[in-house]
Write a protein that holds these residues in place. Structure first.
Motif, PDB file in Angstrom:
ATOM      1  N   GLU A  86       0.824  -1.211   0.000  1.00  0.00           N
ATOM      2  CA  GLU A  86       0.000   0.000   0.000  1.00  0.00           C
ATOM      3  C   GLU A  86       0.856   1.257   0.000  1.00  0.00           C
ATOM      4  OE1 GLU A  86      -3.597   2.017   2.654  1.00  0.00           O
ATOM      5  OE2 GLU A  86      -2.914  -0.030   3.080  1.00  0.00           O
ATOM      6  N   ALA A  87       2.078   1.159   0.579  1.00  0.00           N
ATOM      7  CA  ALA A  87       2.954   2.335   0.669  1.00  0.00           C
ATOM      8  C   ALA A  87       3.380   2.848  -0.696  1.00  0.00           C
ATOM      9  CB  ALA A  87       4.189   1.995   1.502  1.00  0.00           C
ATOM     10  N   THR A  88       3.318   2.016  -1.726  1.00  0.00           N
ATOM     11  CA  THR A  88       3.736   2.473  -3.063  1.00  0.00           C
ATOM     12  C   THR A  88       2.806   3.540  -3.626  1.00  0.00           C
ATOM     13  OG1 THR A  88       2.487   0.672  -4.120  1.00  0.00           O
ATOM     14  CG2 THR A  88       4.805   0.257  -3.587  1.00  0.00           C
ATOM     15  N   ASN A  89       1.600   3.633  -3.081  1.00  0.00           N
ATOM     16  CA  ASN A  89       0.669   4.672  -3.545  1.00  0.00           C
ATOM     17  C   ASN A  89       1.145   6.073  -3.171  1.00  0.00           C
ATOM     18  OD1 ASN A  89      -1.164   2.791  -4.643  1.00  0.00           O
ATOM     19  ND2 ASN A  89      -2.096   2.461  -2.629  1.00  0.00           N
ATOM     20  N   SER A  90       2.084   6.153  -2.220  1.00  0.00           N
ATOM     21  CA  SER A  90       2.582   7.461  -1.783  1.00  0.00           C
ATOM     22  C   SER A  90       3.715   7.967  -2.671  1.00  0.00           C
ATOM     23  CB  SER A  90       3.085   7.370  -0.335  1.00  0.00           C
ATOM     24  OG  SER A  90       4.210   6.496  -0.247  1.00  0.00           O
ATOM     25  N   VAL A  91       4.211   7.124  -3.585  1.00  0.00           N
ATOM     26  CA  VAL A  91       5.328   7.530  -4.451  1.00  0.00           C
ATOM     27  C   VAL A  91       4.817   8.491  -5.518  1.00  0.00           C
ATOM     28  CG1 VAL A  91       7.107   6.750  -6.056  1.00  0.00           C
ATOM     29  CG2 VAL A  91       6.498   5.327  -4.088  1.00  0.00           C
ATOM     30  N   PRO A  92       5.377   9.700  -5.600  1.00  0.00           N
ATOM     31  CA  PRO A  92       4.969  10.622  -6.677  1.00  0.00           C
ATOM     32  C   PRO A  92       5.412  10.051  -8.018  1.00  0.00           C
ATOM     33  CG  PRO A  92       6.857  11.502  -5.479  1.00  0.00           C
ATOM     34  CD  PRO A  92       6.418  10.278  -4.733  1.00  0.00           C
ATOM     35  N   SER A  93       4.491   9.816  -8.918  1.00  0.00           N
ATOM     36  CA  SER A  93       4.837   9.089 -10.130  1.00  0.00           C
ATOM     37  C   SER A  93       3.841   9.366 -11.244  1.00  0.00           C
ATOM     38  CB  SER A  93       4.867   7.580  -9.840  1.00  0.00           C
ATOM     39  OG  SER A  93       5.042   6.829 -11.006  1.00  0.00           O
ATOM     40  N   VAL A  94       4.327   9.308 -12.492  1.00  0.00           N
ATOM     41  CA  VAL A  94       3.437   9.396 -13.646  1.00  0.00           C
ATOM     42  C   VAL A  94       3.206   8.024 -14.252  1.00  0.00           C
ATOM     43  CG1 VAL A  94       4.044  11.766 -14.241  1.00  0.00           C
ATOM     44  CG2 VAL A  94       5.406   9.881 -15.178  1.00  0.00           C
ATOM     45  N   TRP A  95       3.969   7.019 -13.787  1.00  0.00           N
ATOM     46  CA  TRP A  95       3.835   5.671 -14.352  1.00  0.00           C
ATOM     47  C   TRP A  95       4.368   4.627 -13.375  1.00  0.00           C
ATOM     48  CZ3 TRP A  95       7.488   1.881 -15.680  1.00  0.00           C
ATOM     49  CH2 TRP A  95       7.000   0.816 -16.462  1.00  0.00           C
ATOM     50  N   GLY A  96       3.581   3.604 -13.149  1.00  0.00           N
ATOM     51  CA  GLY A  96       4.055   2.418 -12.456  1.00  0.00           C
ATOM     52  C   GLY A  96       4.408   2.576 -10.992  1.00  0.00           C
ATOM     53  N   ASN A  97       3.832   3.528 -10.280  1.00  0.00           N
ATOM     54  CA  ASN A  97       4.098   3.684  -8.844  1.00  0.00           C
ATOM     55  C   ASN A  97       5.585   3.759  -8.524  1.00  0.00           C
ATOM     56  OD1 ASN A  97       1.412   2.122  -9.140  1.00  0.00           O
ATOM     57  ND2 ASN A  97       1.315   2.939  -7.054  1.00  0.00           N
ATOM     58  N   GLN A  98       6.384   4.274  -9.442  1.00  0.00           N
ATOM     59  CA  GLN A  98       7.821   4.397  -9.207  1.00  0.00           C
ATOM     60  C   GLN A  98       8.292   5.761  -9.654  1.00  0.00           C
ATOM     61  OE1 GLN A  98      10.207   2.255 -12.476  1.00  0.00           O
ATOM     62  NE2 GLN A  98       8.361   1.011 -12.320  1.00  0.00           N
ATOM     63  N   PHE A  99       9.526   6.114  -9.252  1.00  0.00           N
ATOM     64  CA  PHE A  99      10.044   7.465  -9.450  1.00  0.00           C
ATOM     65  C   PHE A  99      10.918   7.580 -10.701  1.00  0.00           C
ATOM     66  CE2 PHE A  99      12.073  11.299  -7.206  1.00  0.00           C
ATOM     67  CZ  PHE A  99      10.970  12.095  -7.468  1.00  0.00           C
ATOM     68  N   SER A 100      10.990   6.528 -11.507  1.00  0.00           N
ATOM     69  CA  SER A 100      11.916   6.505 -12.645  1.00  0.00           C
ATOM     70  C   SER A 100      11.640   7.603 -13.661  1.00  0.00           C
ATOM     71  CB  SER A 100      11.869   5.139 -13.339  1.00  0.00           C
ATOM     72  OG  SER A 100      12.268   4.115 -12.469  1.00  0.00           O
ATOM     73  N   PHE A 101      10.361   7.963 -13.847  1.00  0.00           N
ATOM     74  CA  PHE A 101      10.012   9.024 -14.793  1.00  0.00           C
ATOM     75  C   PHE A 101       9.640  10.320 -14.076  1.00  0.00           C
ATOM     76  CE2 PHE A 101       9.006   5.106 -17.214  1.00  0.00           C
ATOM     77  CZ  PHE A 101       9.860   5.313 -18.296  1.00  0.00           C
ATOM     78  N   LEU A 102       9.925  10.373 -12.778  1.00  0.00           N
ATOM     79  CA  LEU A 102       9.647  11.545 -11.946  1.00  0.00           C
ATOM     80  C   LEU A 102       8.146  11.808 -11.874  1.00  0.00           C
ATOM     81  CD1 LEU A 102      12.586  13.805 -13.124  1.00  0.00           C
ATOM     82  CD2 LEU A 102      12.537  12.208 -11.216  1.00  0.00           C
TER      83      LEU A 102
END
Length: 394
Positions: A208-224
């Protein structure tokens, strides 16, 4: 690069009719008229959009700003995707069971050129791509410059240097804000205790914590995230999927070197590193989770990717023998060195000799050039002295 970029912009503008043709080229360009205004490359499309009547003059980019987009095309549009593919193939090579399962799913499509929608419907394929970009983001961090004074709230209060508890960070205009992409993608508090492991299955049961990641794709920060996020992330993902689809269906990938010999270095993007230091020392430090900037750097003063052979290596060997005797015995005991020497191929020895000869020849050429320079200076001085004498006599 500046000269070539300026030339490219001018050529595209002429081809598109925004600049008059050069003198003497009118007839040639008339014969080649079909190519005028039909450019579909990125630079031509950007110039046409920039020069559109719908764009007011004050909103248009200058030629210099257009030119600066050329390296952006190369780095942001090429290097990042290529590097992401390199690490994706690395992850699949080190996890053959994942590669095999992925290949099985890819074969459920009969077409060698599937549509974008067909690729997106492959759930395991999507999970693999997301996990590859999460674990090995093409770039590990980036920087943003504050355009105004602001306050950044934090998820958890922290103690500052003076011992005061803070729940926000104050920044001033012009301050740099460091964005740790890889840390966000591997933080155990977000991704769980196996955050540093390659596991595509996690995408079917995300914490559930991945929902807090600011992201435009895939719940991750790779694309900011936000207005300064990667504008081409959809294209990049589809490009990766298209290439991986073709490669994995047609080839089986395995590592050509030992896994522990593959190190990383960051130069805009994160690439596999060809160590300039002794490989066993680098391997020992990186594979045993030692901090190279702390443990290695305090010995020789250089981070590992910049350290050279010589006295620094001697110091590092001494440190390795003192701090990690088991590793030292593994790589630098008499038996280990004998085995290493035995595996040195004749080709490598010949190359070493050739490099030595080249260095000697370069040194001789430099010495000869210096001698000629000194001789030329002496001749010039003598001429000046002769001219002075003639002038005085006259």
């Amino acid at each position: 690069m500046r000269r070539i970029g300026k030339q490219l912009v001018e050529e595209r503008k002429r081809e598109l009719g925004f600049l008059p043709p050069k003198s003497g080229e009118q007839q040639s360009q008339e014969r080649d008229a079909p190519s005028s205004g039909t450019g579909k490359d990125l630079l031509s499309l950007m110039i046409k959009a920039n020069m559109s009547p719908d764009v007011s003059p004050e909103q248009r980019m200058t030629d210099a700003e257009v030119m600066h987009q050329i390296p952006t095309f190369m780095v942001a549009g090429h290097e990042t995707t290529a590097t992401g593919l390199v690490w994706a193939l690395y992850s699949l090579s080190t996890h053959p069971e994942v590669q095999s399962r992925l290949r099985t799913e890819l074969y459920t499509l009969s077409s060698p050129t599937p549509t974008m929608n067909e690729l997106n419907e492959l759930s395991y394929f999507d999970a693999v791509v997301k996990e590859c970009l999460r674990l090995n983001s093409p770039f590990e961090n980036t920087l943003r410059i504050a355009q105004a004074d602001d306050v950044i709230p934090v998820g958890k209060p922290f103690l500052d240097r003076s011992g005061q508890l803070r729940d926000r960070v104050r920044i001033k205009k012009g301050d740099g804000v460091f964005l740790p992409v890889l840390v966000m993608n591997r933080l155990e508090e977000i991704w769980g205790p196996d955050a540093a492991e390659f596991d595509p299955e996690r995408w079917f049961k995300l914490p559930e914590a991945t929902n807090s990641v600011p992201s435009v794709w895939g719940n991750q920060f790779s694309f900011l995230s936000g207005p300064r996020s990667c504008i081409g992330f959809r294209f990049a993902v589809m490009e990766m999927k298209s290439i991986l689809y073709t490669l994995i269906r047609n080839f089986e990938f395995k590592l050509g070197v030992a896994e522990e010999d593959i190190l990383k270095t960051s130069a805009i993007v994160t690439r596999p590193m060809e160590p300039k230091i002794d490989v066993p020392v680098a391997r020992a430090i990186h594979t045993h989770n030692l901090d190279p900037y702390r443990d290695y750097g305090r010995v020789c003063g250089f981070p590992p990717e910049y350290c050279e052979f010589g006295s620094h290596l001697t110091k590092c060997k001494a440190w390795l023998e003192e701090e990690h005797p088991a590793l030292f015995q593994r790589y630098y005991s008499e038996d280990a060195l004998t085995a290493k020497a035995a595996t040195l191929s004749l080709e490598a020895q010949n190359k070493l000799e050739e490099d030595t000869v080249k260095k000697e020849r370069k040194a001789e050429a430099r010495a000869e050039a210096e001698a000629k320079k000194k001789m030329s200076s002496r001749i010039t001085i003598k001429r000046i002295e002769r001219n002075k004498k003639k002038y005085v006599t006259a």
